[in-house]
Scaffold this active site. Structure first.
Site, short mmCIF file in Angstrom:
data_model
loop_
_atom_site.label_atom_id
_atom_site.label_comp_id
_atom_site.label_asym_id
_atom_site.label_seq_id
_atom_site.Cartn_x
_atom_site.Cartn_y
_atom_site.Cartn_z
CG ASP A 128 -1.26 5.20 -5.17
OD1 ASP A 128 -2.07 5.67 -4.36
OD2 ASP A 128 -1.03 3.97 -5.26
CG HIS A 171 3.23 -0.94 -8.77
ND1 HIS A 171 2.54 -1.77 -7.92
CD2 HIS A 171 3.25 0.27 -8.16
CE1 HIS A 171 2.15 -1.09 -6.84
NE2 HIS A 171 2.58 0.14 -6.95
CD GLN A 239 0.30 3.15 -8.50
OE1 GLN A 239 -0.92 3.03 -8.65
NE2 GLN A 239 0.86 3.23 -7.31
NE ARG A 269 3.27 -0.40 4.07
CZ ARG A 269 2.66 -0.26 2.88
NH1 ARG A 269 3.37 -0.09 1.78
NH2 ARG A 269 1.35 -0.30 2.80
CG ASP A 271 3.20 -1.03 -1.91
OD1 ASP A 271 2.38 -0.78 -1.01
OD2 ASP A 271 2.98 -0.86 -3.13
CD GLU A 313 0.22 -3.14 1.37
OE1 GLU A 313 -0.96 -2.79 1.54
OE2 GLU A 313 0.67 -3.36 0.23
CG ASP A 382 -3.42 1.90 1.87
OD1 ASP A 382 -3.41 2.88 1.10
OD2 ASP A 382 -2.59 0.98 1.80
C1 GLC Z 1 -0.29 -0.46 -1.20
C2 GLC Z 1 -0.24 0.91 -0.56
C3 GLC Z 1 -1.28 1.79 -1.17
C4 GLC Z 1 -1.01 1.91 -2.66
C5 GLC Z 1 -0.88 0.53 -3.31
C6 GLC Z 1 -0.26 0.63 -4.68
O1 GLC Z 1 -1.48 -1.09 -0.97
O2 GLC Z 1 -0.40 0.80 0.82
O3 GLC Z 1 -1.32 3.05 -0.58
O4 GLC Z 1 -2.04 2.62 -3.29
O5 GLC Z 1 -0.04 -0.33 -2.58
O6 GLC Z 1 1.10 0.91 -4.57
#
Ligand code: GLC
Length: 601
Positions: A128, A171, A239, A269, A271, A313, A382
């Protein structure tokens, strides 16, 4: 019974300053909310605090000096004319060492924050885009070594650029050592992940959850033979969501943050911050416990590495996103959050040729508490998630926008529809230039300048997504890679075009025009006092719904951004005539997609 940790205060930590005392008390309150019912609560707090003290003691002197300076400049990351820049290292510079060689380029763009997408060691195969981490203490071997990362952080810092790293805190990869130990039944890793054993129980949870990737990874659980159950996987099956109900998970992730901070990372950041806590019968997003976790992270970092910022995020509705700043300064959580409401509404306004959606988004975002800072952006790695606006924009409208950017009908845009839960308008993929119609019609570059000109006008820190500064378009090559072909987000994750970058100062190319335009914006805001952090961007009606008017009451006057969202030339009312800071010309009209910046006494 709630354990008493009062005895852990000043007696426990001899050299506690009043500032640290407050931070540690806040962190303890958060931990008590999360784990206070446990008999071993006091021991948990002791263990966590000693880890924090260890990190504090080990913090290198140069970073300590930075901390001291930043304690006096809380919004140090918001420097006028110093945007952020986000990219994938492999697509930008191949390797971390190669990235050091790109610093002159970053300098030439005025970059102040450098945000490479995840670069810690991912699982092999599909990860990912690096968001499935197999080891937080190692770097992706294809990019280099951990020493290379430290060298990059140092070189950036020597050039007055701060390194911002993703910490994928919700994760890990299924291949992470914690997951392997959990699968093997190692008691030290019991409850590190979440497993349900029956289909019925999974359905009970699922009733309230929504899918992030309904097409490519439906559901929030994945059956795992070794786990003999359904493992919680909000995103892709590889994940695995961490179980923060286990305090050892909290400590393990805090350890990652402290380690990276002491290696020279200056911002994180965080996530998927919205997903950290799960309670049956809820949507398992934005829960108060997720905020307690983040607040505790912030407090502990403020003790051990106070010069480091946190960026949430959380691509959610505005009311939810606001929560990530914490209610006030004394309850501070994340320093920055993605300003996804105006970002999304801006694309909607451009689709309609009308300003009202963006005006409303700006009205709503003014609720931000003063201690927080927006991270403003046009595009990122994204998709554009239209559903983030669903509380106040109706689905028909969202569908129209989604269809337009998917290139349907007589559209200027060249994007693709991504995934969304059944019945909801699909998200949009595509590079900003392609969504703006660069290469499709004559106005493409004007639209791209327009959306960046508006985004730069907002209060906060603008983040440039790699390639936008050169009007780079979609990359369709991902279709040839079986591992990526089904993941349409790769459409907007191109390889950096260094030949365009080399010609960035030429005015006869789209790339040169865009690059020069951003430099001009940087230069203007760098010369306006208190630009980034003060005076929220307020929209105002000017009697023509095709014109977006943004005012900011700055110390040196009222800054005004006027933007024509339509493809028609428009006359400005006499009260809006003025001198454009960008072109230095007197302005009475706005060309199609034209944008001006003015300063009035
Ligand atoms: C966040 C990331 C994205 C990813 C997701 C899972 O949203 O920006 O790209 O797929 O997390 O980690």
């Amino acid at each position: 019974m709630v354990a008493d940790v009062a005895h852990l205060s000043s007696a426990h930590i001899a050299s506690e300053t009043p500032r640290e005392h407050d931070l540690l008390s806040l962190a303890r309150t958060c931990l008590r909310n999360l784990y206070g019912e446990r008999a071993d609560f006091a021991a948990i707090v002791t263990e966590i605090e000693s880890r924090v003290r260890m990190a504090q003691a080990e913090r290198p002197n140069d970073l300590k000096a930075l901390d001291s300076a930043r304690l006096n400049t809380p919004k140090w990351f918001a420097r006028p004319g110093r945007p952020g820049y986000s990219c994938y290292i492999d697509r930008f510079s191949d390797t971390l060492t190669g990235c050091i060689d790109t610093i002159p380029y970053l300098n030439s763009l005025g970059v102040g924050l450098f945000h490479p997408l995840p670069l810690l060691k991912p699982r092999e195969g599909d990860s990912d885009g690096g968001f499935a981490v197999a080891d937080y203490h190692e770097v992706d071997p294809r990019l280099g070594t951990f020493d290379d990362l430290v060298a990059l952080a140092d070189s950036l810092r020597a050039n007055d650029i701060s390194l911002v790293l993703d910490v994928v805190c919700n994760h890990t990869a299924r291949e992470h050592a914690w997951a392997k130990a959990w699968l093997a039944g190692d008691p030290a890793y019991a409850d590190f992940y979440i497993k349900v054993e029956t289909d019925a129980e999974m359905q009970e949870w699922n009733r309230h959850l929504s899918d992030v990737f309904p097409d490519t990874a439906p559901g929030s659980f994945s059956w795992d033979d070794d786990a003999k159950g359904f493992v919680w996987t909000t995103f892709y099956p590889f994940q695995w969501d961490l179980n923060y109900a286990n305090p050892k998970v909290f400590l393990a992730m805090l350890d990652v943050l402290l380690d990276l901070a002491n290696s020279g990372v200056e911002g994180f950041r965080l996530d998927s911050a919205a997903y950290l806590w799960k309670i049956k019968g809820t949507i398992c997003r934005n829960l108060p416990q997720a905020h307690d976790i983040l607040k505790a992270f912030r407090s502990y970092l403020s003790v051990a590495a106070p010069g480091v910022f946190l960026l949430a995020e959380a691509i959610e509705g505005l009311d939810e996103v606001l929560g990530y700043f914490g209610t006030d300064e004394s309850q501070s959580e994340c320093d920055l959050a993605y300003d996804n409401t105006p970002m999304t509404a801006l694309w909607g306004a451009l689709a309609e040729g009308k300003a009202d959606a963006m005006s409303e988004a700006l009205r709503l975002t003014q609720q931000k508490p003063p201690h927080g800072t927006w991270l403003n952006y046009v595009r990122c790695h994204d998709d554009i998630i239209w559903q983030a606006l669903k509380g106040w924009v109706d689905q028909d409208r969202l569908w129209r926008w989604s269809n337009l950017y998917a290139g349907e009908g007589d559209s200027f845009a060249d994007g693709l529809a991504f995934q969304a839960p059944a019945g909801q308008a699909p998200s949009t993929c595509g590079m900003a230039a392609s969504l703006c119609g660069v290469g499709t019609d004559d106005f493409g570059l004007d639209r791209l300048k327009l959306v960046y000109g508006i985004t730069y006008a907002l209060d906060g820190v603008p983040m440039i997504y790699m390639g936008d500064e050169l009007a780079m378009r979609n990359d369709t090559l991902f279709r040839d890679d079986p591992q990526k072909a089904q993941e349409l987000r790769w459409l907007h994750r191109p390889q950096m075009e260094w030949t365009l970058a080399e010609a960035r100062h030429r005015s006869d190319t789209d790339a040169g025009e865009m690059f020069t335009y951003l430099l001009k914006l940087n230069h203007i805001v760098a010369n306006i006092a208190n630009w980034s952090s003060s005076a929220p961007a307020k929209s105002r009606s000017v009697g023509d719904d095709r014109i977006l008017c943004i005012d900011r009451a700055l110390p040196e006057g009222t800054f005004c951004c006027l933007a024509n969202m339509s493809d028609m030339p428009l006359f400005l009312p006499a009260s809006l005539h003025g001198h454009d800071l960008i072109t230095q010309a007197a302005v009475q009209t706005l060309p199609p997609y034209g944008l001006v910046w003015m300063m009035r006494p």
